[in-house]
Design a protein around this motif. Structure first.
Motif, mmCIF file in Angstrom:
data_model
loop_
_atom_site.group_PDB
_atom_site.id
_atom_site.type_symbol
_atom_site.label_atom_id
_atom_site.label_comp_id
_atom_site.label_asym_id
_atom_site.label_seq_id
_atom_site.Cartn_x
_atom_site.Cartn_y
_atom_site.Cartn_z
ATOM 1 N N VAL A 495 0.850 -1.192 0.000
ATOM 2 C CA VAL A 495 0.000 0.000 0.000
ATOM 3 C C VAL A 495 0.887 1.244 0.000
ATOM 4 O O VAL A 495 2.072 1.178 0.334
ATOM 5 C CB VAL A 495 -0.950 0.029 1.213
ATOM 6 C CG1 VAL A 495 -1.927 -1.141 1.181
ATOM 7 C CG2 VAL A 495 -0.145 0.013 2.514
ATOM 8 N N ILE A 496 0.290 2.376 -0.381
ATOM 9 C CA ILE A 496 1.006 3.645 -0.373
ATOM 10 C C ILE A 496 0.661 4.382 0.917
ATOM 11 O O ILE A 496 -0.511 4.605 1.212
ATOM 12 C CB ILE A 496 0.635 4.513 -1.595
ATOM 13 C CG1 ILE A 496 0.923 3.753 -2.892
ATOM 14 C CG2 ILE A 496 1.389 5.832 -1.568
ATOM 15 C CD1 ILE A 496 2.369 3.410 -3.095
ATOM 16 N N ARG A 497 1.680 4.771 1.673
ATOM 17 C CA ARG A 497 1.474 5.460 2.945
ATOM 18 C C ARG A 497 2.423 6.670 3.046
ATOM 19 O O ARG A 497 3.530 6.638 2.499
ATOM 20 C CB ARG A 497 1.734 4.525 4.125
ATOM 21 C CG ARG A 497 0.703 3.421 4.259
ATOM 22 C CD ARG A 497 -0.656 3.971 4.662
ATOM 23 N NE ARG A 497 -1.703 2.988 4.658
ATOM 24 C CZ ARG A 497 -1.984 2.184 5.696
ATOM 25 N NH1 ARG A 497 -1.276 2.274 6.804
ATOM 26 N NH2 ARG A 497 -2.965 1.322 5.610
ATOM 27 N N PRO A 498 1.992 7.712 3.774
ATOM 28 C CA PRO A 498 2.889 8.864 4.014
ATOM 29 C C PRO A 498 3.924 8.494 5.083
ATOM 30 O O PRO A 498 3.601 8.373 6.260
ATOM 31 C CB PRO A 498 1.933 9.960 4.503
ATOM 32 C CG PRO A 498 0.791 9.209 5.124
ATOM 33 C CD PRO A 498 0.652 7.935 4.354
ATOM 34 N N MET A 499 5.155 8.315 4.688
ATOM 35 C CA MET A 499 6.192 7.812 5.580
ATOM 36 C C MET A 499 7.225 8.909 5.885
ATOM 37 O O MET A 499 7.498 9.790 5.067
ATOM 38 C CB MET A 499 6.902 6.605 4.963
ATOM 39 C CG MET A 499 5.985 5.467 4.564
ATOM 40 S SD MET A 499 5.104 4.728 5.964
ATOM 41 C CE MET A 499 6.477 3.969 6.841
ATOM 42 N N MET A 500 7.802 8.824 7.069
ATOM 43 C CA MET A 500 8.879 9.736 7.471
ATOM 44 C C MET A 500 9.986 8.925 8.130
ATOM 45 O O MET A 500 9.727 8.070 8.976
ATOM 46 C CB MET A 500 8.380 10.788 8.470
ATOM 47 C CG MET A 500 9.498 11.715 8.991
ATOM 48 S SD MET A 500 9.026 12.726 10.408
ATOM 49 C CE MET A 500 7.962 13.920 9.622
ATOM 50 N N TYR A 501 11.227 9.206 7.724
ATOM 51 C CA TYR A 501 12.369 8.615 8.414
ATOM 52 C C TYR A 501 12.652 9.416 9.680
ATOM 53 O O TYR A 501 12.637 10.647 9.666
ATOM 54 C CB TYR A 501 13.612 8.637 7.523
ATOM 55 C CG TYR A 501 13.553 7.642 6.374
ATOM 56 C CD1 TYR A 501 13.471 6.271 6.615
ATOM 57 C CD2 TYR A 501 13.596 8.087 5.060
ATOM 58 C CE1 TYR A 501 13.420 5.369 5.574
ATOM 59 C CE2 TYR A 501 13.553 7.189 4.004
ATOM 60 C CZ TYR A 501 13.459 5.833 4.274
ATOM 61 O OH TYR A 501 13.403 4.937 3.235
ATOM 62 N N LEU A 502 12.925 8.704 10.774
ATOM 63 C CA LEU A 502 13.312 9.321 12.034
ATOM 64 C C LEU A 502 14.763 8.938 12.335
ATOM 65 O O LEU A 502 15.196 7.822 12.026
ATOM 66 C CB LEU A 502 12.423 8.850 13.186
ATOM 67 C CG LEU A 502 10.939 9.166 13.090
ATOM 68 C CD1 LEU A 502 10.212 8.605 14.311
ATOM 69 C CD2 LEU A 502 10.703 10.660 12.985
ATOM 70 N N ALA A 503 15.500 9.862 12.929
ATOM 71 C CA ALA A 503 16.889 9.589 13.307
ATOM 72 C C ALA A 503 17.108 10.065 14.739
ATOM 73 O O ALA A 503 16.765 11.204 15.075
ATOM 74 C CB ALA A 503 17.861 10.307 12.365
ATOM 75 N N LEU A 504 17.639 9.207 15.570
ATOM 76 C CA LEU A 504 18.002 9.585 16.939
ATOM 77 C C LEU A 504 19.514 9.514 17.072
ATOM 78 O O LEU A 504 20.110 8.435 16.980
ATOM 79 C CB LEU A 504 17.356 8.653 17.965
ATOM 80 C CG LEU A 504 17.810 8.904 19.411
ATOM 81 C CD1 LEU A 504 17.232 10.218 19.939
ATOM 82 C CD2 LEU A 504 17.435 7.752 20.325
#
Length: 537
Positions: A495-504
């Motif tokens: 499926v197509i989803r609004p994704m965001m990469y997170l970095a800690l």
């Protein structure tokens, strides 16, 4: 009898205001409580009523000037004829003048030191960035003389008295300590137009319908240092732009001709410069027969040097560079990554954003969700909210959330205090206020001290993934990035989803890999199901 008009109470956290509009001019009759002028602060617009009935004899603070609390704005002559403005003073006036500090008479020639204002508890020095006045200029009390740059903020220095700037002790670019003298002012001095002092040698009487213009504006070299030119002969008036606007033009590389002033008589204000800087560049004009460009050739090093521009690093930029390098040299920085499906946050925001704004008078953004999610995760992994102090680890039982903000002068990190105790609306309001103050260069030292964890949003600039660097002495920083539609597998389906990469990024000296990964997973879970934040799960 003369009555002083002063700046009214501006609020506990407001330290200055700008004169936006004068509704009256010298010589006008005014009634008690009639509106004289309007002030603008960081948060509100303040109207200044007349404290007495009479004649507005003098305007001390003109439009565009920045003034502090209780600063002198104007003088009213109660029940009398209009008093002569200061620049039309005649020799018949007495050789002393009542000033703002209690109405005590001051004799001409009294020297007043201009000192470095309070810079903050941990700031020991500053650099003189810009002088708005030059030696010999007439200045009014609370008129801005110069601007200092410290490690974190810019500080404007107001004049402590009215008179003439007779000596500048710290030139632009000089580094001075927190108790240094910057300049000398001669109260009621004769240069540039004396205040209430008569006699031979005084400045000439200037007609209000005339303007003083520099020789290079109205004549040729050798015509003299200054000429008094009637308005009808000069063809235009010499309007002095706001000091903050002149500084903004220099920083943005915008010429005066590119800016349309919105102040009185076309005066350029700081916001006019911002609009001009954001305006699209005009499209290049097409020519009928363009000439071919000359063949390129390899430039010599001397030619390259002529085309270079060398600019001294500001104290803010130098401090940013030093602190970032110190962080790399001191902490054991490691970064862990994850990604989050933003559907839950976006759906919840779309469902309630109108009601939220109507009730709380602030827009519902994404940042409050991230602040809440981080506060939730920091409770479970407290070492990410800790710092090293010598041989000790200091655990913080509160969250002062730093929010990195990019400004024309560099990156600053204002702090939302006790973010873990605030509501979504409280967080959004405070972030909005801090953002405006950061953009306008009005953050105080207190606004940027004491943070325990930081969030940096590179996504606003289009960053898809990056490794944020620690903000010492903190042990963790979360990097947000661009939201992008991507194919992901959900329940065995693509499926197509609004994704965001997170970095800690974290300090591996006190945060283990398990704790860092756990923290980021808890942030991910809270954002993908925002109801967990409401139920503290």
């Amino acid at each position: 009898m003369t009555t002083e008009v002063r700046v009214p109470a501006l609020g506990e956290s407001v330290s200055e205001a700008t004169i936006a509009t004068w509704f009256k001019k010298p010589g006008d009759a005014v009634a008690v409580d009639e509106m004289l002028c309007e002030l603008e602060t960081d948060k509100v617009t303040v109207e200044v009523p007349s404290p007495a009935a009479g004649i507005l004899a003098e305007i001390v603070a003109p439009e565009g000037e920045t003034v502090g609390p209780n600063a002198l704005l104007a003088q009213i002559t109660e029940g009398g004829a209009a008093a002569a403005p200061r620049d039309t003073a005649t020799a018949a006036q007495p050789a002393q003048d009542k000033t703002a500090d209690g109405g005590k008479p001051k004799m001409a020639g009294n020297k007043v030191d201009v000192m470095v204002p309070t810079l903050g508890e941990s700031v020991t020095e500053a650099t003189v960035a810009t002088w708005f006045k030059k030696v010999g200029d007439t200045v009014r009390q609370d008129e801005m003389l110069c601007e200092l740059e410290t490690d974190k903020v810019s500080v404007e220095v107001p004049s402590p008295a009215s008179g003439v700037l007779t000596e500048i002790l710290a030139e632009e670019g000089a580094t001075i300590d927190a108790k240094a003298r910057l300049a000398l002012i001669t109260e009621n001095g004769a240069a540039g137009g004396a205040v209430g002092i008569g006699g031979p040698g005084d400045a000439p009487v200037v007609d209000p319908d005339k303007r003083i213009q520099k020789a290079d504006e109205v004549g040729s070299p050798g015509d003299g240092p200054e000429q008094i030119v009637p308005r009808e002969d000069a063809g235009r008036t010499d309007i002095e732009d706001a000091p903050s606007a002149r500084k903004a033009m220099a920083e943005a590389g915008v010429s005066r001709d590119q800016v349309q002033g919105s102040g009185r008589d076309g005066r350029v204000m700081k916001e006019d410069v911002a609009r001009a800087a954001q305006a699209p560049a005009p499209a290049p004009q097409r020519t009928e027969a363009p000439q071919p460009a000359p063949a390129p050739r390899a430039p010599s090093s001397a030619e390259d040097m002529r085309r270079e521009e060398r600019v001294k690093m500001t104290r803010l930029r130098a401090t940013i560079a030093r602190r970032l390098k110190d962080a790399q040299n001191t902490a054991a920085i490691l970064t862990t990554y994850n990604e989050v499906d933003m559907s839950g946050v976006m759906d919840l925001r779309n469902a309630y954003k109108d009601q939220f704004e109507k009730k709380h008078k602030v827009k519902l953004g994404f940042m409050s969700f991230f602040v809440k999610a981080c506060c939730h995760a920091l409770k479970e992994v407290p070492e990410v909210n800790a710092e090293i102090d010598g041989g000790d680890i200091v655990y913080k039982n509160f969250v002062h959330m730093g929010v990195a903000v990019g400004t024309p002068n560099g990156l600053v990190v204002p702090v939302v205090r006790d973010a873990d105790q605030k509501s979504f609306a409280g967080i959004e309001k405070e972030i909005a206020e801090l953002g405006v103050r950061a953009r306008d260069g009005k953050l105080t030292m207190a606004d940027m001290q004491g943070g325990t964890f930081t969030i940096s949003n590179g996504g606003v600039y289009g960053s898809l993934m990056s490794s944020p660097i620690l903000n010492p002495p903190q042990s963790g920083i979360l990097g947000m990035h661009k939201i992008q539609d991507r194919p992901v597998v959900v329940g065995g389906q693509i499926v197509i989803r609004p994704m965001m990469y997170l970095a800690l990024s974290y300090d591996h000296r006190i945060v283990d890999g398990k704790g860092a990964v756990t923290f980021l997973v808890r942030v991910k879970e809270a954002l993908e199901d925002p109801r967990r934040l409401l139920m503290d799960l």
